[in-house]
Design a protein around this motif. Structure first.
Motif, PDB file in Angstrom:
ATOM      1  N   ALA A  36       0.830  -1.205   0.000  1.00  0.00           N
ATOM      2  CA  ALA A  36       0.000   0.000   0.000  1.00  0.00           C
ATOM      3  C   ALA A  36       0.866   1.258   0.000  1.00  0.00           C
ATOM      4  N   ALA A  37       1.998   1.211   0.711  1.00  0.00           N
ATOM      5  CA  ALA A  37       2.906   2.350   0.739  1.00  0.00           C
ATOM      6  C   ALA A  37       3.502   2.604  -0.643  1.00  0.00           C
ATOM      7  N   VAL A  38       3.827   1.545  -1.363  1.00  0.00           N
ATOM      8  CA  VAL A  38       4.344   1.697  -2.721  1.00  0.00           C
ATOM      9  C   VAL A  38       3.299   2.365  -3.609  1.00  0.00           C
ATOM     10  N   GLU A  39       2.051   1.943  -3.475  1.00  0.00           N
ATOM     11  CA  GLU A  39       0.983   2.562  -4.272  1.00  0.00           C
ATOM     12  C   GLU A  39       0.879   4.057  -3.985  1.00  0.00           C
ATOM     13  N   GLY A 139      -1.601  -7.327  -8.927  1.00  0.00           N
ATOM     14  CA  GLY A 139      -1.667  -7.446  -7.484  1.00  0.00           C
ATOM     15  C   GLY A 139      -0.294  -7.607  -6.860  1.00  0.00           C
ATOM     16  N   ASP A 140      -0.302  -7.866  -5.554  1.00  0.00           N
ATOM     17  CA  ASP A 140       0.929  -8.037  -4.787  1.00  0.00           C
ATOM     18  C   ASP A 140       1.682  -9.266  -5.283  1.00  0.00           C
ATOM     19  N   VAL A 154      14.222 -14.689 -14.172  1.00  0.00           N
ATOM     20  CA  VAL A 154      13.368 -13.769 -13.419  1.00  0.00           C
ATOM     21  C   VAL A 154      14.026 -12.399 -13.479  1.00  0.00           C
ATOM     22  N   LEU A 155      13.251 -11.404 -13.860  1.00  0.00           N
ATOM     23  CA  LEU A 155      13.758 -10.045 -14.070  1.00  0.00           C
ATOM     24  C   LEU A 155      13.156  -9.092 -13.058  1.00  0.00           C
ATOM     25  N   GLN A 156      14.011  -8.233 -12.492  1.00  0.00           N
ATOM     26  CA  GLN A 156      13.526  -7.092 -11.717  1.00  0.00           C
ATOM     27  C   GLN A 156      14.306  -5.870 -12.165  1.00  0.00           C
ATOM     28  N   ALA A 157      13.574  -4.798 -12.445  1.00  0.00           N
ATOM     29  CA  ALA A 157      14.188  -3.547 -12.903  1.00  0.00           C
ATOM     30  C   ALA A 157      13.659  -2.394 -12.052  1.00  0.00           C
ATOM     31  N   THR A 158      14.508  -1.848 -11.206  1.00  0.00           N
ATOM     32  CA  THR A 158      14.219  -0.734 -10.299  1.00  0.00           C
ATOM     33  C   THR A 158      12.983  -0.980  -9.438  1.00  0.00           C
ATOM     34  N   VAL A 159      12.807  -2.226  -9.022  1.00  0.00           N
ATOM     35  CA  VAL A 159      11.751  -2.555  -8.070  1.00  0.00           C
ATOM     36  C   VAL A 159      12.282  -2.466  -6.640  1.00  0.00           C
ATOM     37  N   PHE A 160      13.425  -3.082  -6.382  1.00  0.00           N
ATOM     38  CA  PHE A 160      13.919  -3.155  -5.006  1.00  0.00           C
ATOM     39  C   PHE A 160      14.300  -1.780  -4.463  1.00  0.00           C
ATOM     40  N   SER A 161      14.719  -0.867  -5.317  1.00  0.00           N
ATOM     41  CA  SER A 161      15.034   0.486  -4.846  1.00  0.00           C
ATOM     42  C   SER A 161      13.782   1.243  -4.421  1.00  0.00           C
ATOM     43  N   SER A 162      12.601   0.757  -4.809  1.00  0.00           N
ATOM     44  CA  SER A 162      11.343   1.386  -4.408  1.00  0.00           C
ATOM     45  C   SER A 162      10.759   0.779  -3.134  1.00  0.00           C
ATOM     46  N   LEU A 163      11.421  -0.233  -2.586  1.00  0.00           N
ATOM     47  CA  LEU A 163      10.942  -0.891  -1.368  1.00  0.00           C
ATOM     48  C   LEU A 163      11.800  -0.433  -0.191  1.00  0.00           C
ATOM     49  N   LEU A 164      11.188   0.204   0.782  1.00  0.00           N
ATOM     50  CA  LEU A 164      11.939   0.840   1.860  1.00  0.00           C
ATOM     51  C   LEU A 164      12.018  -0.015   3.118  1.00  0.00           C
ATOM     52  N   ASP A 165      11.402  -1.177   3.098  1.00  0.00           N
ATOM     53  CA  ASP A 165      11.398  -2.049   4.269  1.00  0.00           C
ATOM     54  C   ASP A 165      12.260  -3.272   3.994  1.00  0.00           C
ATOM     55  N   ASP A 166      13.238  -3.502   4.855  1.00  0.00           N
ATOM     56  CA  ASP A 166      14.173  -4.607   4.660  1.00  0.00           C
ATOM     57  C   ASP A 166      13.478  -5.965   4.627  1.00  0.00           C
TER      58      ASP A 166
END
Length: 263
Positions: A36-39, A139-140, A154-166
């Motif tokens: 929800a915070a990401v949204e 969805g999540d 499996v690809l991730q592009a600038t997703v983890f930099s948008s997540l602020l919780d370890d």
């Protein structure tokens, strides 16, 4: 390529900032709360400016895209993928489908592509752009019905930099690793540095990537992408300046890497 999921605001800088404090596991947000915070972070974005800034008609965006494509093709070839026919590929945070569309141009088959996207409007845009055979799941990502060991890449592009919780980062990393088949690889493209002007994102250094995927083997890691604010400035003068400045590794703000899952 690698631009389907963009940070809430521009984060790339041409100098490193001190790492921000990370949320501890004891006080971590629940998965639903972090989603929800990401949204909310994305709701603050200027979508009109984004459309202009990331359009390939923009000289800087085009230069960044072309450089990244060349680096990606070389990386895939080094890892035994001279084309992507037959590869089962999943992207987390697929945005409007731009990265998956690029993978189709590299030989990927639509029926073997899966995109996960949190935001409904982006998922709808991806479905509109991609062949009907490609699967887009809204969805999540942690709730996505993906079978273990079902993906070659499996690809991730600038997703983890948008997540602020370890803890949320680690749960997502665990899910990506679970979906990856033995002998496959996780393709990572993300920011290296924090941006003091943007508290909605944070850089992900190589040491953190190793923490997230302790069972993986990082076999190919390259710094890429001239700092976007600098790229825009120099491309206003001449796009020919982009490769000259990008030849200096210290001015590159992202890391493209391959994390191999052993057989």
């Amino acid at each position: 390529m690698m631009a389907g999921h963009r940070p809430p605001q521009e984060t790339a800088q041409h100098g490193a900032a001190p790492a921000r404090p990370r949320a501890g596991r004891g006080d971590a947000l629940s998965a639903s709360a972090e989603a929800a915070a990401v949204e909310r972070r994305y709701a603050r974005r200027d979508t009109v400016r984004d459309a202009q800034r990331y359009s390939l008609f923009d000289p800087a965006a085009l230069a960044i895209h072309q450089e990244r494509q060349r680096a990606l093709i070389r990386l895939l070839a080094r890892q035994g993928w001279p084309d992507l026919r037959g590869a089962r590929i999943l992207e987390v945070g697929c945005g409007n489908g731009g990265n998956l569309l690029d993978l189709l141009r590299l030989g990927a088959q639509a029926e073997l592509l899966t995109g996960l996207e949190l935001l409904p409007e982006r998922a709808a845009a991806a479905r509109a752009r991609l062949p009907a055979a490609a699967q887009i799941i809204e969805g999540d990502a942690l709730a996505a019905p993906i079978e273990p060991a079902s993906q070659d890449i499996v690809l991730q592009a600038t997703v983890f930099s948008s997540l602020l919780d370890d803890a949320f980062q680690q749960r997502l990393a665990d899910a990506l690793w679970r979906w990856l088949a033995p002998g496959g690889g996780l393709l990572w493209y993300d920011f290296v540095f924090d941006n003091p002007a943007n508290r909605d994102v944070r850089g992900v250094p190589l040491s953190r990537v190793r923490q997230l995927f302790p069972q993986g083997r990082i076999v190919d890691a390259r710094r890429v992408t001239l700092a976007p604010p600098l790229a825009r400035a120099v491309c206003r003068v001449s796009p020919r300046l982009y490769p000259l400045l990008n030849a200096l590794p210290l001015l590159r703000t992202h890391r493209l890497l391959w994390i191999a899952r052993p057989h």
